[in-house]
Design a protein around this motif. Structure first.
Motif, mmCIF file in Angstrom:
data_model
loop_
_atom_site.group_PDB
_atom_site.id
_atom_site.type_symbol
_atom_site.label_atom_id
_atom_site.label_comp_id
_atom_site.label_asym_id
_atom_site.label_seq_id
_atom_site.Cartn_x
_atom_site.Cartn_y
_atom_site.Cartn_z
ATOM 1 N N GLY A 15 67.033 15.368 49.169
ATOM 2 C CA GLY A 15 68.106 14.565 48.608
ATOM 3 C C GLY A 15 67.730 14.236 47.170
ATOM 4 N N ASP A 16 68.716 14.047 46.297
ATOM 5 C CA ASP A 16 68.375 13.803 44.899
ATOM 6 C C ASP A 16 67.773 12.420 44.670
ATOM 7 O OD1 ASP A 16 70.667 12.253 44.934
ATOM 8 O OD2 ASP A 16 71.650 13.284 43.281
ATOM 9 N N GLY A 17 67.724 11.597 45.692
ATOM 10 C CA GLY A 17 67.066 10.298 45.593
ATOM 11 C C GLY A 17 65.620 10.331 46.065
ATOM 12 N N ASP A 18 65.138 11.487 46.561
ATOM 13 C CA ASP A 18 63.767 11.597 47.053
ATOM 14 C C ASP A 18 62.786 11.567 45.889
ATOM 15 O OD1 ASP A 18 64.832 11.842 49.585
ATOM 16 O OD2 ASP A 18 64.548 14.009 49.706
ATOM 17 N N THR A 19 61.730 10.767 46.046
ATOM 18 C CA THR A 19 60.720 10.647 44.996
ATOM 19 C C THR A 19 59.322 10.802 45.577
ATOM 20 O OG1 THR A 19 60.584 8.248 45.240
ATOM 21 C CG2 THR A 19 62.138 9.099 43.593
ATOM 22 N N TRP A 20 58.392 11.071 44.683
ATOM 23 C CA TRP A 20 56.969 11.129 45.015
ATOM 24 C C TRP A 20 56.226 10.475 43.865
ATOM 25 C CZ3 TRP A 20 52.481 13.536 43.125
ATOM 26 C CH2 TRP A 20 51.401 13.547 44.014
ATOM 27 N N HIS A 21 55.556 9.348 44.126
ATOM 28 C CA HIS A 21 54.852 8.586 43.089
ATOM 29 C C HIS A 21 55.777 8.260 41.919
ATOM 30 C CE1 HIS A 21 50.582 9.048 44.573
ATOM 31 N NE2 HIS A 21 51.291 9.731 45.434
ATOM 32 N N HIS A 22 56.968 7.784 42.224
ATOM 33 C CA HIS A 22 57.968 7.345 41.243
ATOM 34 C C HIS A 22 58.518 8.484 40.382
ATOM 35 C CE1 HIS A 22 56.819 3.310 42.377
ATOM 36 N NE2 HIS A 22 55.553 3.606 42.099
ATOM 37 N N ARG A 23 58.383 9.709 40.845
ATOM 38 C CA ARG A 23 58.890 10.875 40.119
ATOM 39 C C ARG A 23 59.852 11.613 41.045
ATOM 40 N NH1 ARG A 23 54.984 15.462 37.375
ATOM 41 N NH2 ARG A 23 56.612 16.449 36.187
ATOM 42 N N PRO A 24 60.951 12.158 40.525
ATOM 43 C CA PRO A 24 61.853 12.924 41.399
ATOM 44 C C PRO A 24 61.081 14.035 42.119
ATOM 45 C CG PRO A 24 62.873 12.576 39.262
ATOM 46 C CD PRO A 24 61.439 12.111 39.142
ATOM 47 N N LEU A 25 61.256 14.118 43.423
ATOM 48 C CA LEU A 25 60.498 15.068 44.231
ATOM 49 C C LEU A 25 60.797 16.515 43.845
ATOM 50 C CD1 LEU A 25 58.474 15.468 46.487
ATOM 51 C CD2 LEU A 25 60.347 15.222 48.134
ATOM 52 N N ASP A 26 62.049 16.815 43.506
ATOM 53 C CA ASP A 26 62.371 18.191 43.110
ATOM 54 C C ASP A 26 61.627 18.587 41.840
ATOM 55 O OD1 ASP A 26 64.313 16.223 42.025
ATOM 56 O OD2 ASP A 26 65.190 17.944 40.999
ATOM 57 N N VAL A 27 61.499 17.670 40.900
ATOM 58 C CA VAL A 27 60.783 17.952 39.656
ATOM 59 C C VAL A 27 59.299 18.191 39.953
ATOM 60 C CG1 VAL A 27 60.081 16.990 37.424
ATOM 61 C CG2 VAL A 27 62.424 16.702 38.233
ATOM 62 N N GLU A 28 58.718 17.383 40.820
ATOM 63 C CA GLU A 28 57.307 17.556 41.191
ATOM 64 C C GLU A 28 57.065 18.931 41.806
ATOM 65 O OE1 GLU A 28 53.298 16.943 41.680
ATOM 66 O OE2 GLU A 28 54.708 15.748 40.498
ATOM 67 N N ILE A 29 57.953 19.362 42.697
ATOM 68 C CA ILE A 29 57.785 20.668 43.341
ATOM 69 C C ILE A 29 57.919 21.800 42.332
ATOM 70 C CG2 ILE A 29 58.795 22.259 45.033
ATOM 71 C CD1 ILE A 29 59.446 19.717 46.728
ATOM 72 N N VAL A 30 58.885 21.702 41.428
ATOM 73 C CA VAL A 30 59.067 22.741 40.408
ATOM 74 C C VAL A 30 57.828 22.827 39.509
ATOM 75 C CG1 VAL A 30 60.395 23.378 38.352
ATOM 76 C CG2 VAL A 30 61.584 22.734 40.456
ATOM 77 N N PHE A 31 57.277 21.684 39.107
ATOM 78 C CA PHE A 31 56.066 21.695 38.276
ATOM 79 C C PHE A 31 54.890 22.310 39.031
ATOM 80 C CE2 PHE A 31 58.318 19.004 35.360
ATOM 81 C CZ PHE A 31 57.711 19.255 34.133
ATOM 82 N N ARG A 32 54.762 22.003 40.315
ATOM 83 C CA ARG A 32 53.677 22.589 41.109
ATOM 84 C C ARG A 32 53.858 24.108 41.233
ATOM 85 N NH1 ARG A 32 51.770 18.527 45.919
ATOM 86 N NH2 ARG A 32 51.629 16.672 44.628
ATOM 87 N N ALA A 33 55.086 24.551 41.413
ATOM 88 C CA ALA A 33 55.352 25.995 41.512
ATOM 89 C C ALA A 33 54.980 26.692 40.202
ATOM 90 C CB ALA A 33 56.816 26.243 41.857
ATOM 91 N N ARG A 34 55.299 26.076 39.092
ATOM 92 C CA ARG A 34 54.958 26.675 37.793
ATOM 93 C C ARG A 34 53.448 26.732 37.594
ATOM 94 N NH1 ARG A 34 55.068 24.779 31.961
ATOM 95 N NH2 ARG A 34 55.363 26.702 30.814
ATOM 96 N N ARG A 35 52.758 25.631 37.917
ATOM 97 C CA ARG A 35 51.293 25.609 37.800
ATOM 98 C C ARG A 35 50.645 26.654 38.701
ATOM 99 N NH1 ARG A 35 51.664 19.876 37.708
ATOM 100 N NH2 ARG A 35 51.146 19.847 39.906
ATOM 101 N N ALA A 36 51.270 26.944 39.840
ATOM 102 C CA ALA A 36 50.735 27.934 40.779
ATOM 103 C C ALA A 36 51.024 29.363 40.322
ATOM 104 C CB ALA A 36 51.318 27.707 42.170
#
Length: 120
Positions: A15-36
């Motif tokens: 959901g677009d309201g999902d967060t992880w450590h006060h950051r949008p969860l979708d953004v966190e996953i995209v950044f992790r995918a790029r780093r990988a």
């Protein structure tokens, strides 16, 4: 003779309201995918949907911030996708993570960062 390429598609429902450590969860996953070093990741926002709680979320009747459905799609080689999966474990995802096998017409994957080959 044309050969097909075999890939895995990783689909993560949020959901677009999902967060992880006060950051949008979708953004966190995209950044992790790029780093990988995965070939690419795309986030799609749905205009309506419902999940396990059976509450319907829609853009038409609710104001912004109505927790619209998101879908993250990542496509890469089976090896790269399987290596990436453990990086999602600490996110405590509560929605489905789906893996599909794909066949693709041949194309070129440009890895990041691009090589200097062919640059003048």
């Amino acid at each position: 003779m044309t050969t097909t390429n075999h890939f895995l598609r990783l689909s993560i429902f949020l959901g677009d309201g999902d967060t992880w450590h006060h950051r949008p969860l979708d953004v966190e996953i995209v950044f992790r995918a790029r780093r990988a070093g995965l070939a690419g990741a795309s986030v799609f926002r749905g205009i309506a949907g419902y999940g396990a709680n059976l509450r319907i979320h829609t853009q038409r009747r609710l104001p912004l911030g109505a927790d619209l459905p998101l879908l993250i799609v990542i496509v890469d080689s089976p090896e790269k996708i399987r290596e990436f999966l453990p990086q999602l474990d600490d996110l405590e995802l509560t929605a489905p993570v789906v893996i599909d096998e794909l066949e693709s017409h041949p194309f070129t994957v440009q890895r990041w960062p691009p090589t200097r080959e062919g640059v003048r």
